[in-house]
Motif scaffolding. Structure first.
Motif, short mmCIF file in Angstrom:
data_model
loop_
_atom_site.label_atom_id
_atom_site.label_comp_id
_atom_site.label_asym_id
_atom_site.label_seq_id
_atom_site.Cartn_x
_atom_site.Cartn_y
_atom_site.Cartn_z
N GLY A 36 0.81 -1.21 0.00
CA GLY A 36 0.00 0.00 0.00
C GLY A 36 0.84 1.26 0.00
N ALA A 37 1.98 1.22 0.69
CA ALA A 37 2.89 2.38 0.66
C ALA A 37 3.36 2.63 -0.77
CB ALA A 37 4.09 2.13 1.58
N LEU A 38 3.66 1.55 -1.49
CA LEU A 38 4.08 1.70 -2.89
C LEU A 38 2.95 2.26 -3.74
CD1 LEU A 38 5.96 1.32 -5.29
CD2 LEU A 38 5.19 -1.07 -5.41
N TYR A 39 1.74 1.73 -3.58
CA TYR A 39 0.60 2.21 -4.36
C TYR A 39 0.37 3.70 -4.11
CZ TYR A 39 -4.13 2.21 -6.38
OH TYR A 39 -5.24 2.46 -7.13
N ASN A 40 0.50 4.11 -2.85
CA ASN A 40 0.37 5.54 -2.51
C ASN A 40 1.45 6.36 -3.21
OD1 ASN A 40 -0.59 7.82 -0.82
ND2 ASN A 40 1.41 7.62 0.16
N PHE A 41 2.69 5.84 -3.21
CA PHE A 41 3.78 6.56 -3.87
C PHE A 41 3.51 6.69 -5.37
CE2 PHE A 41 7.62 6.72 -6.36
CZ PHE A 41 8.40 7.65 -5.70
N LEU A 42 3.13 5.59 -6.01
CA LEU A 42 2.93 5.60 -7.46
C LEU A 42 1.82 6.57 -7.86
CD1 LEU A 42 3.22 1.77 -8.21
CD2 LEU A 42 4.92 3.54 -8.69
N ARG A 43 0.78 6.66 -7.05
CA ARG A 43 -0.31 7.59 -7.37
C ARG A 43 0.13 9.04 -7.15
NH1 ARG A 43 -6.14 5.82 -5.37
NH2 ARG A 43 -5.32 6.53 -3.37
N GLU A 44 0.96 9.27 -6.14
CA GLU A 44 1.41 10.63 -5.86
C GLU A 44 2.42 11.11 -6.90
OE1 GLU A 44 3.93 12.72 -2.29
OE2 GLU A 44 2.21 11.51 -1.69
N HIS A 45 3.18 10.19 -7.47
CA HIS A 45 4.24 10.57 -8.41
C HIS A 45 3.95 10.09 -9.83
CE1 HIS A 45 6.26 10.93 -4.47
NE2 HIS A 45 6.94 11.88 -5.07
N LYS A 46 2.70 9.95 -10.19
CA LYS A 46 2.36 9.50 -11.54
C LYS A 46 2.62 10.59 -12.58
CE LYS A 46 -2.55 10.51 -10.85
NZ LYS A 46 -3.90 9.93 -10.76
#
Length: 296
Positions: A286-296
């Motif tokens: 989930g931390a990764l998913y949050n990162f990917l959405r923030e830095h898309k």
């Protein structure tokens, strides 16, 4: 291949992993959380060291963090934290790790991260609305709608463990694993230090009546809080996470029946009760998913 450094900062340990952009964990490990001994700077040093070690082996694109405490994810700022995180409130974790690691960073609360992980690759896939509950020493929660966490005005959204299911007790004081241990210890006349969740479930499965009764009570108390959530948010899916997921076969029938008794049929029939699928990896994913959405 793009890879990312992921951390899940808990009270006693920091889980870490290196994952690809599809959420596959290529490497996993764990280090002690040193904040009690070395303070916030010591914790940051440890996270930076682990990131540096993996930077030499992988093409890291960023640092994704799940952490205990109330988090402002936009700023990556720790607003509140448990007492065993001295000095943590006020820490601009995103800024600090970006500076130290030389990589972009994203930070989210641990239960919110677990919910995001389950939504992306676990029990929450395809759900328009869900509420994720982690049951451990306390009870944490996260509400999601259309794939987004409902953070709330003060970033306390989803903190359902603090609701009062009885005038004198919060929900987590009634239905957490800590409460289960307390109730069994009282019934058996033994110190709480002699018990943990695993021992209690083993006792129940061996026919111990006190352990079985305490677990049944815990499920009734858990259902009472979940029913409140269902009547306020009416989520499509309820996901149960935390250590008790290991006891799914034992607990699901008890919890499901307790929910059935408390909910109007229309609400019950349109709600799916699930146990988390990603277990201990949910926070990292989930931390990764949050990162990917923030830095898309």
């Amino acid at each position: 291949m793009k890879t990312y450094m992921c951390f899940d900062i808990g009270g006693t340990a920091v889980k870490y992993g290196v994952a690809d952009e599809k959420g596959k964990l290529l490497r996993k490990g764990e280090i002690p959380n040193s904040i009690m001994q070395k303070g916030v700077d010591g914790l940051l040093e440890d996270l930076t060291a682990v990131t540096g070690e993996n930077k030499n082996k992988f093409d890291l694109q960023g640092v994704a963090v799940s952490t205990a405490g109330v988090v402002d994810p936009d700023r990556g700022l720790i607003l509140c934290a448990p007492k065993y995180f001295p000095g943590y409130p006020g820490t601009p974790l995103k800024e600090k790790l970006t500076d130290r690691c030389g990589l972009p960073c994203a930070v989210e609360n641990d239960v919110n991260a677990a919910a995001l992980g389950e939504y992306w690759l676990g029990a929450g896939r395809g759900a328009k609305s869900l509420f994720c509950i982690t049951v451990g020493t306390g009870i944490g929660g996260c509400a999601m709608l259309d794939g987004n966490v409902i953070h709330g005005a003060a970033f306390f959204g989803g903190e359902a463990g603090l609701q009062r299911v009885m005038p004198e007790y919060t929900w987590e004081e009634m239905a957490s694993v800590s409460a289960l241990i307390r109730n069994v210890a009282k019934a058996k006349g033994i110190p709480e230090t002699e018990l943990d969740g695993r021992k209690i479930f083993a006792m129940a499965q061996a026919g111990d009546e006190a352990a079985s009764a305490a677990i049944a009570k815990q499920m009734e108390d858990l259902a009472a809080g979940i029913a409140n959530i269902c009547y306020i948010l009416n989520p499509e899916r309820i996901i149960i996470g935390g250590g008790i997921t290991a006891q799914k076969k034992y607990l699901y029938p008890l919890l499901d029946e307790a929910m059935r008794k408390r909910l109007f049929p229309l609400v019950y029939e349109n709600m799916t009760l699930c146990f988390a699928e990603l277990t201990n990896d949910a926070g990292l994913v989930g931390a990764l998913y949050n990162f990917l959405r923030e830095h898309k």
